[in-house]
Design a protein around this motif. Sequence first.
Motif, PDB file in Angstrom:
ATOM      1  N   LEU B  43       0.836  -1.200   0.000  1.00  0.00           N
ATOM      2  CA  LEU B  43       0.000   0.000   0.000  1.00  0.00           C
ATOM      3  C   LEU B  43       0.873   1.253   0.000  1.00  0.00           C
ATOM      4  O   LEU B  43       0.622   2.221  -0.736  1.00  0.00           O
ATOM      5  CB  LEU B  43      -0.903  -0.023   1.234  1.00  0.00           C
ATOM      6  N   TYR B  44       1.928   1.208   0.832  1.00  0.00           N
ATOM      7  CA  TYR B  44       2.841   2.351   0.923  1.00  0.00           C
ATOM      8  C   TYR B  44       3.509   2.610  -0.429  1.00  0.00           C
ATOM      9  O   TYR B  44       3.573   3.748  -0.896  1.00  0.00           O
ATOM     10  CB  TYR B  44       3.895   2.069   1.994  1.00  0.00           C
ATOM     11  N   LEU B  45       3.967   1.529  -1.077  1.00  0.00           N
ATOM     12  CA  LEU B  45       4.656   1.700  -2.362  1.00  0.00           C
ATOM     13  C   LEU B  45       3.698   2.248  -3.406  1.00  0.00           C
ATOM     14  O   LEU B  45       4.057   3.108  -4.217  1.00  0.00           O
ATOM     15  CB  LEU B  45       5.255   0.367  -2.810  1.00  0.00           C
ATOM     16  N   LEU B  46       2.455   1.767  -3.379  1.00  0.00           N
ATOM     17  CA  LEU B  46       1.442   2.268  -4.314  1.00  0.00           C
ATOM     18  C   LEU B  46       1.242   3.766  -4.122  1.00  0.00           C
ATOM     19  O   LEU B  46       1.256   4.553  -5.076  1.00  0.00           O
ATOM     20  CB  LEU B  46       0.132   1.516  -4.084  1.00  0.00           C
ATOM     21  N   LEU B  47       1.093   4.167  -2.855  1.00  0.00           N
ATOM     22  CA  LEU B  47       0.839   5.580  -2.559  1.00  0.00           C
ATOM     23  C   LEU B  47       2.018   6.461  -2.961  1.00  0.00           C
ATOM     24  O   LEU B  47       1.827   7.525  -3.555  1.00  0.00           O
ATOM     25  CB  LEU B  47       0.556   5.766  -1.070  1.00  0.00           C
ATOM     26  N   THR B  48       3.232   6.012  -2.627  1.00  0.00           N
ATOM     27  CA  THR B  48       4.376   6.864  -2.971  1.00  0.00           C
ATOM     28  C   THR B  48       4.558   6.922  -4.480  1.00  0.00           C
ATOM     29  O   THR B  48       4.908   7.974  -5.020  1.00  0.00           O
ATOM     30  CB  THR B  48       5.677   6.367  -2.312  1.00  0.00           C
ATOM     31  N   SER B  49       4.305   5.806  -5.172  1.00  0.00           N
ATOM     32  CA  SER B  49       4.440   5.817  -6.624  1.00  0.00           C
ATOM     33  C   SER B  49       3.447   6.788  -7.239  1.00  0.00           C
ATOM     34  O   SER B  49       3.796   7.652  -8.038  1.00  0.00           O
ATOM     35  CB  SER B  49       4.206   4.423  -7.203  1.00  0.00           C
ATOM     36  N   VAL B  50       2.180   6.650  -6.857  1.00  0.00           N
ATOM     37  CA  VAL B  50       1.130   7.507  -7.423  1.00  0.00           C
ATOM     38  C   VAL B  50       1.364   8.959  -7.013  1.00  0.00           C
ATOM     39  O   VAL B  50       1.263   9.877  -7.827  1.00  0.00           O
ATOM     40  CB  VAL B  50      -0.267   7.029  -6.980  1.00  0.00           C
ATOM     41  N   GLY B  51       1.717   9.153  -5.741  1.00  0.00           N
ATOM     42  CA  GLY B  51       1.979  10.517  -5.248  1.00  0.00           C
ATOM     43  C   GLY B  51       3.130  11.149  -6.013  1.00  0.00           C
ATOM     44  O   GLY B  51       3.080  12.319  -6.385  1.00  0.00           O
ATOM     45  N   GLY B  52       4.166  10.354  -6.272  1.00  0.00           N
ATOM     46  CA  GLY B  52       5.331  10.864  -6.995  1.00  0.00           C
ATOM     47  C   GLY B  52       4.968  11.304  -8.401  1.00  0.00           C
ATOM     48  O   GLY B  52       5.334  12.397  -8.838  1.00  0.00           O
ATOM     49  N   VAL B  53       4.188  10.472  -9.065  1.00  0.00           N
ATOM     50  CA  VAL B  53       3.846  10.796 -10.451  1.00  0.00           C
ATOM     51  C   VAL B  53       2.874  11.984 -10.493  1.00  0.00           C
ATOM     52  O   VAL B  53       2.934  12.832 -11.375  1.00  0.00           O
ATOM     53  CB  VAL B  53       3.305   9.553 -11.191  1.00  0.00           C
ATOM     54  N   ALA B  54       1.997  12.074  -9.492  1.00  0.00           N
ATOM     55  CA  ALA B  54       1.041  13.185  -9.453  1.00  0.00           C
ATOM     56  C   ALA B  54       1.784  14.501  -9.253  1.00  0.00           C
ATOM     57  O   ALA B  54       1.431  15.522  -9.842  1.00  0.00           O
ATOM     58  CB  ALA B  54       0.040  12.980  -8.320  1.00  0.00           C
ATOM     59  N   ALA B  55       2.849  14.467  -8.437  1.00  0.00           N
ATOM     60  CA  ALA B  55       3.605  15.696  -8.190  1.00  0.00           C
ATOM     61  C   ALA B  55       4.355  16.129  -9.443  1.00  0.00           C
ATOM     62  O   ALA B  55       4.535  17.312  -9.683  1.00  0.00           O
ATOM     63  CB  ALA B  55       4.587  15.475  -7.035  1.00  0.00           C
ATOM     64  N   LYS B  56       4.797  15.145 -10.226  1.00  0.00           N
ATOM     65  CA  LYS B  56       5.600  15.463 -11.419  1.00  0.00           C
ATOM     66  C   LYS B  56       4.725  15.893 -12.599  1.00  0.00           C
ATOM     67  O   LYS B  56       5.209  16.458 -13.558  1.00  0.00           O
ATOM     68  CB  LYS B  56       6.417  14.230 -11.824  1.00  0.00           C
ATOM     69  N   MET B  57       3.447  15.568 -12.545  1.00  0.00           N
ATOM     70  CA  MET B  57       2.569  15.829 -13.696  1.00  0.00           C
ATOM     71  C   MET B  57       2.505  17.324 -14.001  1.00  0.00           C
ATOM     72  O   MET B  57       2.433  18.141 -13.101  1.00  0.00           O
ATOM     73  CB  MET B  57       1.158  15.341 -13.370  1.00  0.00           C
ATOM     74  N   PRO B  58       2.511  17.678 -15.299  1.00  0.00           N
ATOM     75  CA  PRO B  58       2.436  19.102 -15.642  1.00  0.00           C
ATOM     76  C   PRO B  58       1.014  19.608 -15.431  1.00  0.00           C
ATOM     77  O   PRO B  58       0.320  19.996 -16.384  1.00  0.00           O
ATOM     78  CB  PRO B  58       2.846  19.117 -17.116  1.00  0.00           C
ATOM     79  N   VAL B  59       0.583  19.611 -14.218  1.00  0.00           N
ATOM     80  CA  VAL B  59      -0.778  20.123 -13.958  1.00  0.00           C
ATOM     81  C   VAL B  59      -0.677  21.632 -13.808  1.00  0.00           C
ATOM     82  O   VAL B  59      -0.138  22.129 -12.835  1.00  0.00           O
ATOM     83  CB  VAL B  59      -1.405  19.519 -12.689  1.00  0.00           C
ATOM     84  N   GLU B  60      -1.176  22.333 -14.809  1.00  0.00           N
ATOM     85  CA  GLU B  60      -1.252  23.780 -14.678  1.00  0.00           C
ATOM     86  C   GLU B  60      -2.721  24.074 -14.568  1.00  0.00           C
ATOM     87  O   GLU B  60      -3.432  24.181 -15.568  1.00  0.00           O
ATOM     88  CB  GLU B  60      -0.623  24.466 -15.887  1.00  0.00           C
ATOM     89  N   PRO B  61      -3.186  24.149 -13.347  1.00  0.00           N
ATOM     90  CA  PRO B  61      -4.623  24.275 -13.148  1.00  0.00           C
ATOM     91  C   PRO B  61      -5.151  25.522 -13.857  1.00  0.00           C
ATOM     92  O   PRO B  61      -4.596  26.601 -13.707  1.00  0.00           O
ATOM     93  CB  PRO B  61      -4.771  24.394 -11.643  1.00  0.00           C
ATOM     94  N   GLN B  62      -6.171  25.325 -14.623  1.00  0.00           N
ATOM     95  CA  GLN B  62      -6.770  26.438 -15.359  1.00  0.00           C
ATOM     96  C   GLN B  62      -8.166  26.734 -14.852  1.00  0.00           C
ATOM     97  O   GLN B  62      -8.898  25.828 -14.478  1.00  0.00           O
ATOM     98  CB  GLN B  62      -6.849  26.087 -16.848  1.00  0.00           C
ATOM     99  N   LEU B  63      -8.483  28.036 -14.811  1.00  0.00           N
ATOM    100  CA  LEU B  63      -9.846  28.451 -14.479  1.00  0.00           C
ATOM    101  C   LEU B  63     -10.368  29.263 -15.660  1.00  0.00           C
ATOM    102  O   LEU B  63      -9.663  30.138 -16.169  1.00  0.00           O
ATOM    103  CB  LEU B  63      -9.875  29.339 -13.234  1.00  0.00           C
ATOM    104  N   THR B  64     -11.548  28.940 -16.087  1.00  0.00           N
ATOM    105  CA  THR B  64     -12.182  29.760 -17.126  1.00  0.00           C
ATOM    106  C   THR B  64     -13.284  30.573 -16.453  1.00  0.00           C
ATOM    107  O   THR B  64     -14.155  30.006 -15.799  1.00  0.00           O
ATOM    108  CB  THR B  64     -12.765  28.876 -18.239  1.00  0.00           C
ATOM    109  N   VAL B  65     -13.165  31.899 -16.577  1.00  0.00           N
ATOM    110  CA  VAL B  65     -14.132  32.794 -15.926  1.00  0.00           C
ATOM    111  C   VAL B  65     -15.031  33.384 -17.010  1.00  0.00           C
ATOM    112  O   VAL B  65     -14.577  34.173 -17.848  1.00  0.00           O
ATOM    113  CB  VAL B  65     -13.399  33.922 -15.161  1.00  0.00           C
ATOM    114  N   PHE B  66     -16.284  32.989 -17.038  1.00  0.00           N
ATOM    115  CA  PHE B  66     -17.238  33.525 -18.031  1.00  0.00           C
ATOM    116  C   PHE B  66     -17.906  34.776 -17.464  1.00  0.00           C
ATOM    117  O   PHE B  66     -18.325  34.785 -16.298  1.00  0.00           O
ATOM    118  CB  PHE B  66     -18.287  32.463 -18.379  1.00  0.00           C
TER     119      PHE B  66
END
Lengths: 217, 298
Positions: B43-66
């Motif tokens: 479980l720990y390895l799963l979490l650290t793996s997923v957490g690691g990849v989530a941190a590295k992901m180019p997530v540039e959160p976007q908001l569209t304001v209408f």
Amino acid sequence: MIQFQQVTKRYPGGLDALKGLSMDIQPGELVFLAGHSGAGKSTLLKLIAGIEKPTSGTVLVNGQNLARASRGSLPYVRRHFGLIFQDHKILFDRPVYDNVKLPLDIIGFDGREVKRRVLAALDKVGLSGKEKLNPIALSGGEQQRLCIARAVVHRPSILLADEPTANLDRDYAHDILELFKSFHQVGVTLVISAHDETLMADYGRRILRLKNGQFTA
Amino acid sequence: MKHWFRLHGLALSRTLGALLRHPVATLLHLAVIGLVASLPLGLYLLLTSVGGVAAKMPVEPQLTVFLKPEADVGALRAQLAKDARLAQTRFVPKDDALKAMESAIGSGDLLAGLAENPLPDAFVLTARRDVPAAELTRLEQNLLTDPGVDTVQLDSAWAARLEKAIALGRHALQVVVLLLAVALVLVTGNAIRMQILTRREEIEVAKLIGATDSFIRRPFHYSAAIQGVLGGLAGCGIAAGAIAWLNPAVGELAAAYGQPFLLALPGPVELAVVCATTMLLCLLGAWFAVWRHLRRYR
Ligand SMILES: Nc1ncnc2c1ncn2[C@@H]1O[C@H](COP(=O)(O)OP(=O)(O)OP(=O)(O)O)[C@@H](O)[C@H]1O
Ligand SMILES: [Mg+2]
């Protein structure tokens, strides 16, 4: 060396096994303990070895009150004794050699000394060459000899033997008592119990007679 | 000192002998420790793996304001330009939006039959990458209070959800570790209790002829410690095996999302932590079992 002062032992929920006993055993003495079944012989020996505590009165061994000994120091006091139990307490899951070795392991002797002493003890009691056998393969008399070897292997100063001649024929019983006499001759203090007093008579030693927990003349 | 080593050496050799003399019981106990240890480790390895990849992901959160038609675009633009949480602010007038839509659909005649462009003006905001999900939600709420703003669409909701899922996973891991730690102590305590029962007579005689409590305790403590370490190793092996078996499928799934991703195998640090933990827990169980047994002797 062993002193009883008004010693009473009452087992939980039972009658008094020993009632107000007083006695004194000198260093190097050989004393017999006689009495009917249930007279309290085993109880008396257990009190000497500190296996049971007196309900009242004091038991002194070398001036020390075992009832007051701490849990930490009691094991070291016990090592002054050689104990031969009425029910033998032989370990049948290991060979004769390992049975005799147990007291030395407990004390922590080194390997070569262990071997030397175990073989010497087995030789002394006449079990040479049987060290590899399982105790189950020994006769009743030989099992008794095994118990004696285990009791003397660490050279205790006091030997307590609870009915070591039970279930043995007269000649064999005499052989065993001769063995004890040889320990007496090298200065060991001995207390030997038996219900058959006629055996002891031949040795001309002091006999403590117990009857229903009290000494009789 | 020599004496001390001799006593310990004796206990150790006797313990190893006893473990080898009952191979089935030993292996079964190692398997139990291994399985118990592999679950939280996996479980720990799963979490650290997923957490690691989530941190590295180019997530540039976007908001569209209408915006509403009556919005004051100039004032809003000035306000957004001052906001430290934003990396980029882009104004998309409704005519540009219409053109983009037309080219996307491939028809230049969307407005036929309509009196005017129905699309609203909009701002497309890109938040800085280190802004946490909670802060984005607060930004969204702020914007909605502006009278000129109609709706706000947060494009990174999934990232927040992943973050929350990982946090939940961490809590679950703590619970699992705690429960399994208790289980391990109990299981080992019981196994040692059985060992004590098979050696009851030996213990009794030894106590009667002058064995200290530590002399009695020592072989059981060694037994528990050795089985704890070996069980921990088994646990790492089980977890590594399971991950190696799952990884091809995980890789294919990740590739479908355009992300190179594999679950991590346990490394030397995990190995050491798991073995030390199982050893200590097994020791605790043994200590308790022996303590309970020795209590009866004077
Ligand atoms: N652990 C015990 N709990 C309760 N009563 C006991 C216990 N041990 C002995 N007794 C009682 O104490 C009395 C003396 O017992 P003890 O074993 O000392 O006698 P004994 O002289 O050794 O007898 P035997 O010749 O049969 O061995 C007996 O009445 C016995 O029932
Ligand atoms: Mg008796």
